[in-house]
Design an enzyme around this catalytic site. Sequence first.
Site, PDB file in Angstrom:
ATOM      1  N   TYR A  95      26.897 189.327  40.446  1.00 15.78           N
ATOM      2  CA  TYR A  95      27.236 189.972  41.713  1.00 15.78           C
ATOM      3  C   TYR A  95      27.537 191.258  41.885  1.00 15.78           C
ATOM      4  O   TYR A  95      27.343 192.160  42.746  1.00 15.78           O
ATOM      5  CB  TYR A  95      28.259 188.666  42.404  1.00 15.78           C
ATOM      6  CG  TYR A  95      27.281 187.681  42.854  1.00 15.78           C
ATOM      7  CD1 TYR A  95      26.777 187.686  44.252  1.00 15.78           C
ATOM      8  CD2 TYR A  95      26.976 186.753  42.212  1.00 15.78           C
ATOM      9  CE1 TYR A  95      26.059 186.770  44.727  1.00 15.78           C
ATOM     10  CE2 TYR A  95      26.090 185.573  42.544  1.00 15.78           C
ATOM     11  CZ  TYR A  95      25.725 185.604  43.839  1.00 15.78           C
ATOM     12  OH  TYR A  95      24.818 184.576  44.370  1.00 15.78           O
ATOM     13  N   GLU A 137      27.355 178.229  43.915  1.00  9.85           N
ATOM     14  CA  GLU A 137      26.517 178.299  42.887  1.00  9.85           C
ATOM     15  C   GLU A 137      27.214 177.666  41.589  1.00  9.85           C
ATOM     16  O   GLU A 137      26.488 176.782  41.029  1.00  9.85           O
ATOM     17  CB  GLU A 137      25.896 179.647  42.388  1.00  9.85           C
ATOM     18  CG  GLU A 137      24.902 180.096  43.685  1.00  9.85           C
ATOM     19  CD  GLU A 137      24.716 181.330  43.783  1.00  9.85           C
ATOM     20  OE1 GLU A 137      24.679 182.443  42.955  1.00  9.85           O
ATOM     21  OE2 GLU A 137      23.909 181.837  44.734  1.00  9.85           O
TER      22      GLU A 137
END
Length: 396
Positions: A95, A137
């Site tokens: 990310y 996730e």
Amino acid sequence: MISAAARPYIDASVPVLRAHGLAITTTFYRNMFAAHPELTSLFNMGNQASGTQQQSLAAAVFAYAAHIGNTDVLGPVIERIVQKHLSIGIRAEHYPIVGQYLIGAIKETLGDAATVPLLAAWVEAYDSLAKVFIAAEKKGYADAGITPGALRPLRVMQRRNESAGVDAFTLEPVDGQPLPACKPGQYISVAVDFADGRHQMRQYSLSDAPDGKQWRITVKREVAGAATPSGAVSNWIHDHVVVGSTLLATHPFGEFMPDTDSIEPVVMLSAGVGITPMIATLNQIVRVQPTRHVIFSHAAQDRQHHAHQVDIAAAQRLMPNLQVVTFYLAPSDDGAHTGLMNIAMLPDWPHAHADVYLCGPTGFMKAQWQALVLAGVPVTRLHREVFGPDLLDMQD
Ligand SMILES: Cc1cc2nc3c(=O)[nH]c(=O)nc-3n(C[C@H](O)[C@H](O)[C@H](O)COP(=O)(O)OP(=O)(O)OC[C@H]3O[C@@H](n4cnc5c(N)ncnc54)[C@H](O)[C@@H]3O)c2cc1C
Ligand code: HEM
């Protein structure tokens, strides 16, 4: 949530992003892949080349900017992305990399208009969205009991030609252990290592009801067009995979999961290779609710391009309330309607009490969705699976 200070900058930048979205995401991918070539193995480079993935990320950025903080609107969008990320093995440490290059691309594209507070607002917005994805996730991997990106070797037990350019592959785990539970409608990612060192993954919906022992996928060979190359993974599978071959695949994921236990009527509309999740669903309903009223409608070029006719015939023998309606573009003498699918030709069903599931090419999906809404089917009853990044705005 984002701070009150950042909010006006995000709101004000929505129209700017709409105007520059494609340029921003194109710049983002170009710079990120130059600095992190290892990430190309995660991305579908076919989608990159054809531009669909760039548009999809742009669409997600707009959705986020326009609806930031509104989880009712963003929830379904996020769920689809999370499931795709899980299937590919995206990890928390990815990310910050994506964030760095996305903010960098906004700065590069907007130039002087990208002021310090505007960029700070977007850093805050991205970080808050990233937190949502990372948490979802993490839970997804834990629920599945897998490490991100884990691949399992599966042996090809059967290969069957289904229709022109479409073959079904029956797979069993090489380790002899049971397969994880999953739902009809879900997909696995198949990973391929090409001779030139490239590594790519593609998603394939399971095309049979899950039984814990075997999975089946049905793959259409993507042939080259006048201006487009032949598909990388589908052709590799067709050219290299035989009975006894080993394929590497992920745990099944996906949020398109038709309700197979319900006793309400159900309508399934598919075209082309979009038939695969519908066949998995139909075969499960055969097992658990064989008396259910099912309208199963499929559109294909002609009989030679109609996959899984054997499954449909088997279901017809066992399901007294199954109504099959077929559309072929070419005239035929086997009871199929001629032309594109037309929902006016389907048997009647109680619109308020039946879910309608759609899967097929973009034009097909838009046409059916609009026809269904016009016919009074509530949007809450409509569900779709898209075999690529979901770019469909059904209102267009
Ligand atoms: C949830 C989901 C489920 C799916 N289920 C199925 C299924 O059940 N069965 C099935 O067959 N497929 C399914 N798909 C589609 C599948 O994942 C692949 O996208 C498909 O097999 C094509 O992959 P490919 O590698 O062969 O083609 P790619 O190499 O990815 O190419 C895809 C398209 O992009 C074009 N392209 C590639 N490079 C360029 C370029 N340089 N310029 C312009 N255009 C280019 C190609 O010509 C082709 O038309 C599913 C997809 C998703 C997301
Ligand atoms: C907040 C950040 C992110 C957003 C908004 C986002 C958005 C999206 C969207 C909209 C899709 C397409 C989903 C679909 O309809 O199929 C997607 C797929 C994908 N994302 Fe993300 N994503 C984010 C973070 C990441 C990160 C950190 C990575 C890791 C490198 C990543 C890698 C991928 C990959 C590989 C795909 C599939 C691409 C393809 O098949 O072409 N994403 N993402």
